[in-house]
Design an enzyme around this catalytic site. Structure first.
Site, PDB file in Angstrom:
ATOM      1  N   CYS A 163      21.886  -0.575  17.280  1.00  0.00           N
ATOM      2  CA  CYS A 163      21.781  -2.011  17.569  1.00  0.00           C
ATOM      3  C   CYS A 163      22.596  -2.886  16.621  1.00  0.00           C
ATOM      4  CB  CYS A 163      20.309  -2.426  17.557  1.00  0.00           C
ATOM      5  SG  CYS A 163      19.324  -1.433  18.706  1.00  0.00           S
ATOM      6  N   GLU A 312      12.179  -7.832   8.264  1.00  0.00           N
ATOM      7  CA  GLU A 312      13.330  -8.739   8.237  1.00  0.00           C
ATOM      8  C   GLU A 312      12.977 -10.071   7.591  1.00  0.00           C
ATOM      9  OE1 GLU A 312      16.776 -10.751  11.083  1.00  0.00           O
ATOM     10  OE2 GLU A 312      15.011  -9.846  12.012  1.00  0.00           O
ATOM     11  N   PHE A 394      18.810   1.661  14.489  1.00  0.00           N
ATOM     12  CA  PHE A 394      18.349   3.014  14.193  1.00  0.00           C
ATOM     13  C   PHE A 394      19.458   3.778  13.471  1.00  0.00           C
ATOM     14  CE2 PHE A 394      14.946   3.807  17.740  1.00  0.00           C
ATOM     15  CZ  PHE A 394      14.169   2.806  17.188  1.00  0.00           C
TER      16      PHE A 394
END
Length: 407
Positions: A163, A312, A394
């Site tokens: 991603c 995050e 990932f």
């Protein structure tokens, strides 16, 4: 703009997403708080534990020449549609082919072609397999198709970093220009893997939202009730230029790409890692010549997973602080996987240009462990000078981009 390094500007943007077939329609839908998530009614989805996704609002096959579209994987189709728009938006720069590169990242590339052709082989034999199978399934297919479409001969590169792929592609484009290897780079990401196996795999990993209700409310970044991401598809590409090159031809500049930070966690194949994210943020800001206090706006990666959003938020707090206006466009778009970082970049540039931050939808009750100024309910209007866009994938891939206002 960036510590004496070559200035790099964004002169063109293109996209096809669950909210629109181009950048203007996608951006307008983001500002309107619309959702591109809907039910999967295909027969192959009937027995899946998750039956929602974000399909491209405008099917790329309807935009491209019919014969050519049939020879392209859907991921390649999306990349080509976005590239054409970005190139038009930039005014089709007259650049020497040997000074023009393409970088298009993807997470899974032509995986759906591989699965479909494998099934065809098993059911009908080798003579039914398409002679275009290999070019369609190659992860470098989107970059190759865009390079041939536009005539780029300074390289056609393909970061495959889950991603973070789209953001890494843009970071690589920045490097190519600053290293003097190109004057113009078309960069971004594409993904189109809405199908039984990818959805089943992510569902088995407990990564997908199991929200039982209106699909439009399933993606809930930063909300206390979030329980996973929603798979989506699409592409986003930007045209990057050496600032002097763009100025010489009188190009309109959307924003500056001032810095990028790319790191790897070397920690866990799927779990995020705070120190890696913090380092990517700090590297990007250092390259851009800005500090956390300078950052006005953050396009968060924020996939709507319980652990990921908190991690995050903590990384942002440590590297930047809690003052910046944060938004999570995956609440509306879902997760474009390899295209996610690129569409975040387009949204960050659009926010800087227009002075408005889209609101995060479905944020009814912000998680108390997330101490950020998340824009909700209504877009926030006001001058913006520095915007950050995050993408994490990932494999421990972290990529942060810093854009600054063209004004």
């Amino acid at each position: 703009m960036s510590l004496g390094r070559t200035d790099v500007v964004v002169t063109g943007m293109g996209a096809t997403t669950p909210l629109g077939g181009d950048v203007p329609s996608t951006w307008a839908a983001l500002l309107a708080g619309e959702s591109g998530i809907g039910p999967l009614t295909d027969p192959w989805a009937a027995d899946l534990p998750v039956r929602i996704a974000g399909r491209m609002k405008v099917c790329p096959e309807t935009v491209l020449d019919r014969v050519r579209a049939r020879r392209l994987d859907r991921c390649q189709q999306a990349a080509l549609v976005a590239a054409r728009e970005a190139w038009r938006d930039a005014g089709a720069p007259a650049v020497e082919p040997e000074r023009f590169a393409v970088v298009v990242g993807t997470g899974m590339g032509g995986a759906m072609t591989m699965l479909a052709q494998h099934d065809l082989l098993a059911e009908s034999g080798v003579r039914r397999v398409s002679p275009h199978t290999v070019p369609m399934l190659m992860p470098n297919g989107p970059a190759a198709q865009v390079s041939m479409e536009l005539g780029a001969r300074a390289g056609a590169y393909t970061p495959v970093s889950a991603c973070a792929s789209g953001s890494e592609a843009i970071a690589y484009g920045l490097d190519l220009i600053r290293l003097g290897r190109a004057d113009v780079v078309v960069a971004g990401g594409a993904e189109a893997t809405i199908g039984a196996l990818p959805i089943a795999g992510f569902a088995q990993a407990r990564a997908l939202s199991t929200h039982d209700g209106d699909p439009a409310t399933a993606s809930r970044p930063f909300d206390v009730t979030r329980n996973g991401f929603v798979m989506s598809e699409g592409a986003a590409l930007v045209v990057l230029e050496r600032a002097e090159f763009a100025a010489a031809r009188g190009a309109f500049v959307h924003a500056y790409l001032a810095g990028a930070g790319v790191t790897s966690d070397a920690n866990h194949i799927t779990a995020g890692y705070g120190p890696g994210q913090v380092r990517a943020l700090r590297l990007a800001m250092a390259e851009a010549g800005v500090t956390g206090a300078d950052v006005d706006h953050i396009q968060a990666h924020a996939t709507s997973t319980p652990a990921g959003d908190v991690l995050e938020a903590a990384s942002i707090t440590e590297a930047i602080g809690t003052h910046a206006a944060v938004t999570a466009i995956k609440s509306m778009l879902g997760h474009l996987c390899g295209g996610a970082g690129a569409i975040a970049a387009v949204a960050a540039v659009s926010a800087l240009r227009d002075g408005v931050v889209p609101a995060t939808i479905n944020l009814d009750s912000q998680d108390p462990d997330i101490d950020l100024d998340v824009v909700a309910k209504e877009p926030r209007v006001g001058p913006l000078n520095v915007a950050v866009a995050n993408a994490f994938g990932f494999g421990g891939h972290n990529a942060t981009l810093v854009f600054t206002s063209a004004d």
